[in-house]
Write a protein that holds these residues in place. Structure first.
Motif, PDB file in Angstrom:
ATOM      1  N   GLU A   1      -0.073   4.862  -6.243  1.00  0.00           N
ATOM      2  CA  GLU A   1      -0.655   5.697  -5.211  1.00  0.00           C
ATOM      3  C   GLU A   1       0.413   5.814  -4.296  1.00  0.00           C
ATOM      4  O   GLU A   1       1.499   5.303  -3.955  1.00  0.00           O
ATOM      5  N   VAL A   2       0.302   7.022  -3.451  1.00  0.00           N
ATOM      6  CA  VAL A   2       1.031   7.164  -2.241  1.00  0.00           C
ATOM      7  C   VAL A   2      -0.113   7.243  -1.331  1.00  0.00           C
ATOM      8  O   VAL A   2      -1.185   7.868  -1.324  1.00  0.00           O
TER       9      VAL A   2
ATOM     10  N   PRO B   1      -7.073  -6.054  -9.655  1.00  0.00           N
ATOM     11  CA  PRO B   1      -6.764  -7.255  -9.451  1.00  0.00           C
ATOM     12  C   PRO B   1      -5.550  -7.807  -8.938  1.00  0.00           C
ATOM     13  O   PRO B   1      -5.491  -8.933  -8.372  1.00  0.00           O
ATOM     14  N   ALA B   2      -4.470  -7.051  -9.101  1.00  0.00           N
ATOM     15  CA  ALA B   2      -3.319  -7.313  -8.598  1.00  0.00           C
ATOM     16  C   ALA B   2      -2.548  -6.128  -8.126  1.00  0.00           C
ATOM     17  O   ALA B   2      -2.577  -4.992  -8.768  1.00  0.00           O
ATOM     18  N   VAL B   3      -1.844  -6.143  -6.889  1.00  0.00           N
ATOM     19  CA  VAL B   3      -1.141  -4.954  -6.467  1.00  0.00           C
ATOM     20  C   VAL B   3       0.340  -5.425  -6.344  1.00  0.00           C
ATOM     21  O   VAL B   3       0.594  -6.451  -5.615  1.00  0.00           O
ATOM     22  N   VAL B   4       1.192  -4.441  -6.685  1.00  0.00           N
ATOM     23  CA  VAL B   4       2.679  -4.667  -6.495  1.00  0.00           C
ATOM     24  C   VAL B   4       3.042  -3.774  -5.396  1.00  0.00           C
ATOM     25  O   VAL B   4       2.721  -2.692  -5.422  1.00  0.00           O
ATOM     26  N   ALA B   5       3.856  -4.145  -4.379  1.00  0.00           N
ATOM     27  CA  ALA B   5       4.393  -3.312  -3.291  1.00  0.00           C
ATOM     28  C   ALA B   5       6.017  -3.809  -3.043  1.00  0.00           C
ATOM     29  O   ALA B   5       6.231  -4.797  -3.556  1.00  0.00           O
ATOM     30  N   ALA B   6       6.395  -3.022  -2.350  1.00  0.00           N
ATOM     31  CA  ALA B   6       7.730  -3.189  -1.627  1.00  0.00           C
ATOM     32  C   ALA B   6       7.425  -4.734  -0.739  1.00  0.00           C
ATOM     33  O   ALA B   6       6.595  -4.567  -0.011  1.00  0.00           O
TER      34      ALA B   6
ATOM     35  N   GLY C   1       8.357  -2.264  10.889  1.00  0.00           N
ATOM     36  CA  GLY C   1       7.397  -1.429  11.817  1.00  0.00           C
ATOM     37  C   GLY C   1       6.907  -0.233  11.130  1.00  0.00           C
ATOM     38  O   GLY C   1       5.920   0.246  11.573  1.00  0.00           O
ATOM     39  N   GLU C   2       7.589   0.135   9.726  1.00  0.00           N
ATOM     40  CA  GLU C   2       6.976   1.285   8.955  1.00  0.00           C
ATOM     41  C   GLU C   2       6.598   0.478   7.634  1.00  0.00           C
ATOM     42  O   GLU C   2       6.863  -0.799   7.240  1.00  0.00           O
ATOM     43  N   ARG C   3       5.938   1.446   6.919  1.00  0.00           N
ATOM     44  CA  ARG C   3       5.642   0.810   5.419  1.00  0.00           C
ATOM     45  C   ARG C   3       6.791   1.105   4.602  1.00  0.00           C
ATOM     46  O   ARG C   3       7.630   1.992   4.496  1.00  0.00           O
ATOM     47  N   ALA C   4       7.218  -0.064   3.836  1.00  0.00           N
ATOM     48  CA  ALA C   4       8.378  -0.041   2.888  1.00  0.00           C
ATOM     49  C   ALA C   4       7.603   0.537   1.611  1.00  0.00           C
ATOM     50  O   ALA C   4       6.780   0.111   1.046  1.00  0.00           O
ATOM     51  N   TRP C   5       8.547   1.436   0.827  1.00  0.00           N
ATOM     52  CA  TRP C   5       8.089   1.988  -0.364  1.00  0.00           C
ATOM     53  C   TRP C   5       8.716   1.365  -1.590  1.00  0.00           C
ATOM     54  O   TRP C   5       9.838   1.052  -1.515  1.00  0.00           O
ATOM     55  N   LEU C   6       7.666   1.482  -2.820  1.00  0.00           N
ATOM     56  CA  LEU C   6       8.442   0.797  -3.951  1.00  0.00           C
ATOM     57  C   LEU C   6       8.854   1.979  -4.881  1.00  0.00           C
ATOM     58  O   LEU C   6       8.602   2.822  -5.110  1.00  0.00           O
ATOM     59  N   PRO C   7      10.235   1.417  -5.401  1.00  0.00           N
ATOM     60  CA  PRO C   7      10.927   2.371  -6.441  1.00  0.00           C
ATOM     61  C   PRO C   7       9.996   2.637  -7.451  1.00  0.00           C
ATOM     62  O   PRO C   7       9.509   1.636  -8.003  1.00  0.00           O
TER      63      PRO C   7
ATOM     64  N   ARG D   1       9.413   7.377  -5.037  1.00  0.00           N
ATOM     65  CA  ARG D   1       8.772   5.886  -4.465  1.00  0.00           C
ATOM     66  C   ARG D   1       7.371   6.112  -4.398  1.00  0.00           C
ATOM     67  O   ARG D   1       6.822   7.146  -4.227  1.00  0.00           O
ATOM     68  N   VAL D   2       6.700   5.153  -4.615  1.00  0.00           N
ATOM     69  CA  VAL D   2       5.405   4.970  -4.293  1.00  0.00           C
ATOM     70  C   VAL D   2       5.018   3.879  -3.459  1.00  0.00           C
ATOM     71  O   VAL D   2       5.516   2.976  -2.793  1.00  0.00           O
ATOM     72  N   SER D   3       3.778   3.964  -2.636  1.00  0.00           N
ATOM     73  CA  SER D   3       3.161   3.025  -1.586  1.00  0.00           C
ATOM     74  C   SER D   3       2.774   1.827  -2.253  1.00  0.00           C
ATOM     75  O   SER D   3       3.389   0.751  -1.687  1.00  0.00           O
ATOM     76  N   ALA D   4       2.421   1.925  -3.402  1.00  0.00           N
ATOM     77  CA  ALA D   4       2.000   0.289  -4.266  1.00  0.00           C
ATOM     78  C   ALA D   4       1.475   0.851  -5.412  1.00  0.00           C
ATOM     79  O   ALA D   4       1.159   2.087  -5.882  1.00  0.00           O
ATOM     80  N   ALA D   5       1.246  -0.333  -6.299  1.00  0.00           N
ATOM     81  CA  ALA D   5       0.861   0.027  -7.731  1.00  0.00           C
ATOM     82  C   ALA D   5      -0.214  -0.930  -8.014  1.00  0.00           C
ATOM     83  O   ALA D   5       0.257  -2.285  -7.841  1.00  0.00           O
ATOM     84  N   GLY D   6      -1.185  -0.766  -8.564  1.00  0.00           N
ATOM     85  CA  GLY D   6      -2.289  -1.497  -8.980  1.00  0.00           C
ATOM     86  C   GLY D   6      -1.869  -1.919 -10.511  1.00  0.00           C
ATOM     87  O   GLY D   6      -1.565  -1.350 -11.127  1.00  0.00           O
ATOM     88  N   VAL D   7      -2.115  -3.107 -10.835  1.00  0.00           N
ATOM     89  CA  VAL D   7      -1.560  -3.716 -12.212  1.00  0.00           C
ATOM     90  C   VAL D   7      -2.967  -4.215 -12.691  1.00  0.00           C
ATOM     91  O   VAL D   7      -3.592  -5.279 -12.132  1.00  0.00           O
TER      92      VAL D   7
END
Length: 778
Positions: free
Chosen positions: A106-107, A55-60, A83-89, A190-196
């Motif tokens: 996820e990564v 339902p919600a995704v958190v990312a850098a 230009g590239e993917r920013a990664w989330l601490p 770091r991760v690509s994103a996180a689903g909440v």
């Protein structure tokens, strides 16, 4: 009353207005399609696939932001995509978990033709296992249902232990164990994103919250880049298309009014007022434009879908970035064509309605004695505009800024020649009189007709000049840039081989290899300005960047080298500090070690390899290998699984271009070609009475056709010269700014093909209506 009369006129003169109708239809279609691309870039969204179950995704933050202070003291924040993917601490993830929320991390990383993930993130879609089990060991993977692999199969050295029940529409997915995925991704901590779950109201500090279709923008970062390209390209194309359309439509209506000059003069002679004649002409234009614009807008919607399909095929637009269809592009296209037609008709009939009826009849028979003052002034203003734009273009060093100005410059020069067309046509007719005498009858008649009908010659030359100028400009901008970049690459590459899929250490261990340089391609931003960049390790022996200031001996940790173009733009020299943002949003403070001249081939910024390798989506480097005594087969055998290309072959591969620009701008070339055929067909069809009179006077059919061919070839020759001059001036200014050389690269066979195509189109457009007219005269 005038609209009613206009309707009757159209009903009885369908053939006379067919050319104007077709030109307006094509103009509306072209403008509508380009505006659809622009609107898709502004409002297009992609539906999430990978994140559909979250339902919600958190990312850098995937943007670099800069706050600027305006003149009134207010502040404004501007943002540009990374230009590239920013990664989330992972510290942000830990904070969410402390709040009692369920968080699935996820990564994501490239794995051959697949997108790799850790099994920990399966719930984001969700994915479930249909056969086997989830991967647990480092050498195990699970593949999606579309992979065509079964449990026990091998995938690039990994054993398949599971097959999922699902597959994503536009992604081939492979899952690793959580630990192995983190290792392969190469971004520890770091991760690509996180689903909440079950959702989130606001973003935690240091992160951005994505919900709804915004999740798709995060999932498909290339879609965001594609949207930005569509905004730039769609806006540029729409503006250029509109200007071309106006030029073509005005030329078509000018020819149409010119052919009806005697008819309109007779209306003046039987007491029709200037207002009534203008109303008649304007009413005809409105009726034709309304019908053509409506049909053309509908055709433009289909053309927009075709364009989008071509871009998807070429990889410039992701398949899940769907075209936005709204009333805005068709309505704007309709309004633009109707407005252009009405203005063109009124302007074309302006002189005829301002002079006395007797003078109008005389002018209809003999043609105007001189160029109207307003047209002369407008032509001189356009010439001044062409000079100004040429000077501006010669000072532009960024392709994104130079490309639209290049097209505009060519258009303004062409507009100037079009406005001054009757004067130019008289000069052309005088110059062609001597060579045309080679043919005693056909040439004599052609020379007389060109001199007597300078207005018609000007109307014919206008679209021909536009076609040659735009085609040459569009084609040779690409060849000029490509040739300059290839020259720099050939001069600066000292390597014998380009290797992919091997480490630098392994390559350097091969006997006979003198040096191997790891190279990564990325982009950086200085402020909000984007620069192409490369990261290199051990450049000595394989790369010569053409240093003009400073030294690459000082290049290393904490330093950077920049191109001369970037140095001039940023006002930097060796020893100056350089603050930039890496592709994933990480800031870096460096010192300029050197300034080099070969930025077209190697990018505007060169960074240390160790600085960049952890900040790109794909850390697999290309190797430049110097091994003068080693054969390619030997190097391939020593580096199993690697791709080894010699320098010449690698240059050919790297020069391959998806030609997105040609597909888009090719529509403008096609439109100008249609305008050429349309104008010539109109001009020839209107001469049926003249051709019949020539036949009655004893001229043979062959002599009449030869006369028409010579007239057409004369117009093609003159338009080719004018169009080539316009293109040469424009390309010289473009080259001076972008490559440092005012000499464009023009392949002679390609140029000859453009001129030949113009000649063939013109002869065909003249021959068919001429044969029909002669047949009816017989």
């Amino acid at each position: 009353m005038m609209i009613s009369l206009a309707l009757r006129t159209l009903r009885h003169r369908v053939a006379a207005f067919a050319g104007a109708f077709f030109a307006l239809l094509c103009a509306a279609a072209l403008v509508c399609a380009c505006l659809m691309l622009l609107e898709t870039g502004l409002r297009g969204d992609v539906v999430p696939e990978r994140y559909a179950g979250a339902p919600a995704v958190v990312a850098a933050d995937q943007f670099v932001r800069q706050t600027v202070v305006k003149g009134d003291g207010d502040t404004k924040t501007k943002a540009k995509a990374l230009g590239e993917r920013a990664w989330l601490p992972e510290s942000v993830v830990a904070g969410l978990r402390r709040d009692g929320l369920k968080v699935v991390t996820e990564v994501t990383f490239p794995f051959g033709g697949f997108t790799g993930h850790g099994w920990e993130s399966a719930a984001l879609t969700p994915f479930t296992i249909a056969k086997g089990r989830a991967p647990r060991a480092d050498d195990e993977v699970a593949v999606d249902a579309r992979a065509g692999l079964d449990v026990g199969a091998e995938l690039r050295g990994y054993r398949v232990v599971g097959v999922t029940a699902q597959a994503l529409p536009s992604q081939d997915t492979v899952f690793f164990s959580t630990a192995r995925a983190r290792s392969l991704a190469g971004h520890p901590g770091r991760v690509s994103a996180a689903g909440v779950f079950p959702g989130l109201d606001r973003a935690p500090e240091g992160a951005v919250l994505y919900t709804g279709d915004e999740r798709g923008r995060l999932e498909f970062l290339d879609a965001e880049q594609a949207r930005l390209k569509l905004i730039s390209m769609g806006g540029s194309l729409a503006g250029t298309s509109l200007l071309v359309a106006i030029l073509v439509v005005m030329g078509t209506f000018a020819l149409s009014i010119q052919q009806r000059q005697r008819e309109l003069a007779l209306l003046r002679a039987i007491a029709a007022t200037p207002k009534q004649v203008r109303g008649l002409v304007g009413g005809e234009a409105l009726l034709v434009a309304a019908a053509a614009g409506t049909l053309g807008a509908a055709v433009g919607i289909g053309l927009g879908f075709w364009l989008r399909g071509q871009f998807v095929t070429l990889g410039a637009v992701p398949a899940n970035l769907h075209l936005v269809v709204s009333p805005f592009p068709p309505l704007v296209a309709l309004a633009a064509t109707v407005g252009a037609a009405w203005v063109a008709a009124r302007v074309s009939a302006r002189r005829l309605t301002r002079i006395r009826p007797v003078e109008a009849l005389g002018e209809a028979a003999l043609g105007p004695a001189r160029l109207p003052w307003w047209r002369l002034v407008a032509g001189l203003v356009a010439l001044a505009g062409g000079v100004t734009l040429t000077l501006v273009l010669s000072g532009l060093h960024i392709e994104a800024a130079a490309t639209p100005v290049t097209l505009l410059t060519a258009l303004v020069w062409t507009t100037a020649f079009t406005l001054l067309g009757p004067v130019v046509a008289r000069v052309v007719a005088a110059l062609l009189a001597v060579p045309l005498r080679i043919s005693r009858v056909g040439g004599f008649l052609a020379a007389r007709n060109l001199r007597a009908g300078s207005g018609t010659l000007a109307s014919v030359m206008s679209p021909l000049t536009l076609m040659v100028a735009m085609t040459c400009t569009i084609l040779f901008v690409q060849t000029t840039m490509g040739y300059a970049a290839q020259e720099q690459a050939d001069a600066g590459t000292r390597a014998d081989y380009v290797v992919a899929g091997a480490s630098g250490a392994a390559a350097r261990a091969v006997p006979g290899v003198l040096s191997a340089t790891e190279v990564l391609r990325t982009s950086v931003r200085v402020g909000l300005d984007k620069y192409a960049a490369q990261a290199v390790a051990r450049p000595s022996g394989t790369l010569d960047l053409g240093v003009v200031a400073g030294s690459m001996d000082a290049f290393g940790d904490g330093t950077a080298a920049i191109s001369r173009t970037a140095a001039d733009r940023l006002g930097l020299r060796p020893g100056d500090p350089l603050k930039l943002t890496l592709g994933d949003g990480t800031p870096a403070a460096l010192t300029v070690a050197a300034v080099y001249s070969r930025g077209l081939a190697f990018g505007d910024v060169t960074l240390p390899y160790a600085l960049v390798t952890g900040h790109v989506d794909n850390p697999s480097a290309t190797l430049l290998v110097r091994a003068p005594g080693v054969r390619a087969a030997t190097l391939t055998a020593a580096l199993p699984g690697a791709s080894v290309l010699d320098r010449a072959t690698a240059a050919e591969v790297s020069a391959a271009n998806p030609q997105v620009t040609f597909v888009a701008l090719g529509l403008i070339i096609a439109f100008t070609a249609i305008a050429v055929v349309n104008t010539l067909a109109m001009a020839t069809s209107a001469r049926s009475g003249e051709l019949a009179a020539l036949r009655l006077a004893g001229t043979t059919r062959r002599q009449v056709l030869r006369m028409l061919r010579l007239e057409t070839l004369g117009a093609v020759l003159a338009a080719s010269v004018l169009g080539s001059v316009v293109a040469l001036v424009t390309l010289a200014a473009f080259g001076a700014g972008m490559t440092g050389s005012a000499v464009p690269h023009v392949p002679l066979w390609t140029f000859a093909g453009v001129i030949a195509a113009a000649a063939v189109l013109s002869l065909a457009a003249t021959a068919l209506p001429a044969r029909l007219a002669l047949r009816s005269a017989a």
